[in-house]
Design an enzyme around this catalytic site. Sequence first.
Site, PDB file in Angstrom:
ATOM      1  N   HIS C  12       3.545   8.596  10.202  1.00  0.00           N
ATOM      2  CA  HIS C  12       3.162   9.802   9.468  1.00  0.00           C
ATOM      3  C   HIS C  12       3.320  11.040  10.339  1.00  0.00           C
ATOM      4  O   HIS C  12       3.481  12.136   9.831  1.00  0.00           O
ATOM      5  CB  HIS C  12       1.700   9.708   9.015  1.00  0.00           C
ATOM      6  CG  HIS C  12       1.512   8.932   7.755  1.00  0.00           C
ATOM      7  ND1 HIS C  12       1.735   7.581   7.671  1.00  0.00           N
ATOM      8  CD2 HIS C  12       1.142   9.321   6.503  1.00  0.00           C
ATOM      9  CE1 HIS C  12       1.496   7.174   6.428  1.00  0.00           C
ATOM     10  NE2 HIS C  12       1.144   8.207   5.706  1.00  0.00           N
TER      11      HIS C  12
HETATM   12  N1  LIG Z   1      -0.945   0.245  -2.977  1.00  0.00           N
HETATM   13  C1  LIG Z   1      -1.179   1.129  -3.956  1.00  0.00           C
HETATM   14  N2  LIG Z   1      -1.050   0.760  -5.248  1.00  0.00           N
HETATM   15  C2  LIG Z   1      -1.260   1.649  -6.233  1.00  0.00           C
HETATM   16  N3  LIG Z   1      -1.593   2.925  -6.029  1.00  0.00           N
HETATM   17  C3  LIG Z   1      -1.762   3.340  -4.782  1.00  0.00           C
HETATM   18  C4  LIG Z   1      -1.560   2.477  -3.677  1.00  0.00           C
HETATM   19  N4  LIG Z   1      -1.775   3.198  -2.534  1.00  0.00           N
HETATM   20  C5  LIG Z   1      -2.100   4.449  -2.928  1.00  0.00           C
HETATM   21  N5  LIG Z   1      -2.086   4.536  -4.273  1.00  0.00           N
HETATM   22  C6  LIG Z   1      -2.371   5.723  -5.079  1.00  0.00           C
HETATM   23  O1  LIG Z   1      -1.862   6.853  -4.404  1.00  0.00           O
HETATM   24  C7  LIG Z   1      -2.872   7.834  -4.295  1.00  0.00           C
HETATM   25  C8  LIG Z   1      -2.732   8.608  -3.011  1.00  0.00           C
HETATM   26  O2  LIG Z   1      -1.506   9.313  -3.024  1.00  0.00           O
HETATM   27  P1  LIG Z   1      -1.145  10.349  -1.880  1.00  0.00           P
HETATM   28  O3  LIG Z   1      -2.379  11.022  -1.401  1.00  0.00           O
HETATM   29  O4  LIG Z   1      -0.082  11.236  -2.447  1.00  0.00           O
HETATM   30  O5  LIG Z   1      -0.532   9.441  -0.751  1.00  0.00           O
HETATM   31  P2  LIG Z   1      -1.137   9.029   0.701  1.00  0.00           P
HETATM   32  O6  LIG Z   1      -2.233   8.051   0.429  1.00  0.00           O
HETATM   33  O7  LIG Z   1       0.022   8.417   1.415  1.00  0.00           O
HETATM   34  O8  LIG Z   1      -1.639  10.290   1.345  1.00  0.00           O
HETATM   35  C9  LIG Z   1      -4.171   7.086  -4.390  1.00  0.00           C
HETATM   36  O9  LIG Z   1      -5.200   7.917  -4.907  1.00  0.00           O
HETATM   37  C10 LIG Z   1      -3.845   5.913  -5.295  1.00  0.00           C
HETATM   38  O10 LIG Z   1      -4.038   6.226  -6.657  1.00  0.00           O
HETATM   39 MG   LIG Z   2      -0.836  11.266   3.040  1.00  0.00          MG
END
Ligand SMILES: Nc1ncnc2c1ncn2[C@@H]1O[C@H](COP(=O)(O)OP(=O)(O)O)[C@@H](O)[C@H]1O
Ligand SMILES: [Mg+2]
Lengths: 209, 209, 129, 129
Positions: C12
Amino acid sequence: MAPDDLRDLIARSAATIAAHEEELTSLDRAIGDGDHGANMKRGFSAVAEQADALAGLPLGEALQKAGMTLIMKVGGASGPLYGSLLMAMGKALPDGGPADLAGVAAMLAAGVEAVKARGKSDAGAKTMLDVLVPLARALQSADAGTAAAAAIATARRTADEALAATRDMKATKGRASFLGERSIGHLDPGARSSALLVHAACDFLEDRS
Amino acid sequence: MAPDDLRDLIARSAATIAAHEEELTSLDRAIGDGDHGANMKRGFSAVAEQADALAGLPLGEALQKAGMTLIMKVGGASGPLYGSLLMAMGKALPDGGPADLAGVAAMLAAGVEAVKARGKSDAGAKTMLDVLVPLARALQSADAGTAAAAAIATARRTADEALAATRDMKATKGRASFLGERSIGHLDPGARSSALLVHAACDFLEDRS
Amino acid sequence: MTDCVAIVIVSHSLDVARGAADMVREMVGNEVPVAFCGGNPAGGLGTDVAAIQAAIESVYRPKGVALLVDLGGAETNSEVAIELLPEAMRGHVTICNAPIVEGAVMAATEAAGGASLETVRATAEEFLS
Amino acid sequence: MTDCVAIVIVSHSLDVARGAADMVREMVGNEVPVAFCGGNPAGGLGTDVAAIQAAIESVYRPKGVALLVDLGGAETNSEVAIELLPEAMRGHVTICNAPIVEGAVMAATEAAGGASLETVRATAEEFLS
Ligand SMILES: Nc1ncnc2c1ncn2[C@@H]1O[C@H](COP(=O)(O)OP(=O)(O)O)[C@@H](O)[C@H]1O
Ligand SMILES: [Mg+2]
Ligand SMILES: Nc1ncnc2c1ncn2[C@@H]1O[C@H](COP(=O)(O)OP(=O)(O)O)[C@@H](O)[C@H]1O
Ligand SMILES: [Mg+2]
Ligand SMILES: [Mg+2]
Ligand SMILES: [Mg+2]
């Protein structure tokens, strides 16, 4: 130990490390990250810079202070290990200095135990302990009446043989352990620096006597 | 779908995400890393910039291309998940577009399966799937004769209830899972963005009909 | 020169990725090809599928490419990046289920010995276990 | 404000340490005190006992300080740094046997909830297991 003697011992130690910096580095490049020469040189140069201050101290304190300098300056795993060695030797030093070979051997043994504790390690893992442990054992098992010259010869021979024996060992501690079987066939850099320091100390003792 | 309709749908989706960027961010700040608003906005702005090009494509291809844009632009875990959703929906689109509610439901179900596969996840883990799975199920189980207005109302209600239900869930996927029990008591950011997109699609369908 | 499996580090954080690559190079020199990427498409913390793909392609070799990734999104985006590779490459690229920094050093050390992709991955995954 | 365990990140690479700290802050904001250090006393790859000590002292609190370290020397030097702390601090500082980047994020997330040092450490050590 007279101030000039300690200065001499420090200078010899720092000089042998500096003279073999390249060799230590290339040994470490083969089975580590290639910084043992630079690490040791940085540490021993720092000790050499303090030589005057150290020479003014009782030997036990000087050893402890030099150990602390290695700990603070080396920057690699060898720093706290050699640092612990010197600090524990300094602490184990009897008042008035070691009276005889058995006294020196006991100090060294105390230092070696500290290295084992600090490194969570022992002989057989292809490290500096594979020189330090046999050396301490050889000095401890020498007869009480052994002449200085004979003890020095034993120390040199033990260090050389122990260093050579690290070649066929498989590393199980330190970075070289990442190489597994491929660590076999190379001398351990820390074992080499230990052997160099043993010879420097022996040179010093011979020239003094 | 007529080019203008697709442009409209894209604009509405991008607009709702932009309007709720702060909210998505603060939800993600509570149980994640606080970038879901920025991630989604970046992704949907990029899709909006391509609206003219997308509008000129058959719907299935447009969905796949938009999905790829989300995958490339979002930068967070939600990117490949929403991207996979759209790509799988685009691939599942029957020639000539979905004939009826069942066709739409089947497309969505295909999309949801892709999200599950990509996320190695399923409903119950406090993620976007906790909105998407109930939504697909509700549409699939609707009677064949359901009027558009009723189906839209079902979609809205299902999304809202499903979103609300994420509050009491404990996250077991994604970053929020690092919080363990402490993830309970907050809405899931991805579930919230999914609900927002469902409402945007419903607004679009209502205004078109 | 031995043909070595290549290492790709996907964090990241671009700083983490760059630093881990430095640590790898200190350990294995230039024997093992290493690429790294980090940050989302806007330069913030996150990952970028196109950058991951480019990193993989920059060191690709049939002997194999082992990816080390950090948290969730880095893994998911790396999986997508692999699927977007030309089909002939895909089967020779794998993600290690290992810590990013420690795993990268371990994987690279194993790779330097000419080990197969499977062995490199297994070594990285052994870490801490 | 909850009293939180602090996190100290000790890498051979200053870049890794800085990037891991960024990732931690993205996850927990300023709730959890985070300090980091990396590099040997000459600025190359390695670790520096004095810098580790300073990092620990900069965030020290009786609630506890959890260290995340990378390879061997970082751990040994961190052990020494802890022993050199004033005696009253020593018992409240611990090294986690966990991957440096992933462990730091996990530890900080747990710390943000006000967890004890023992719990923070256990959470970091759970990672990948
Ligand atoms: N393995 C997964 N399966 C389904 N949805 C997921 C998974 N991991 C994360 N999410 C979804 O993605 C969202 C987070 O997205 P985002 O904040 O854009 O990405 P990051 O977690 O990489 O910062 C979570 O609130 C959840 O709804
Ligand atoms: Mg993120
Ligand atoms: N756990 C340990 N116990 C004893 N000696 C060790 C241990 N780890 C490393 N060493 C010694 O340290 C040497 C490497 O020192 P150096 O290259 O200066 O540090 P680093 O491995 O951190 O780069 C090795 O050759 C070995 O002799
Ligand atoms: Mg070294
Ligand atoms: Mg080193
Ligand atoms: Mg997020």
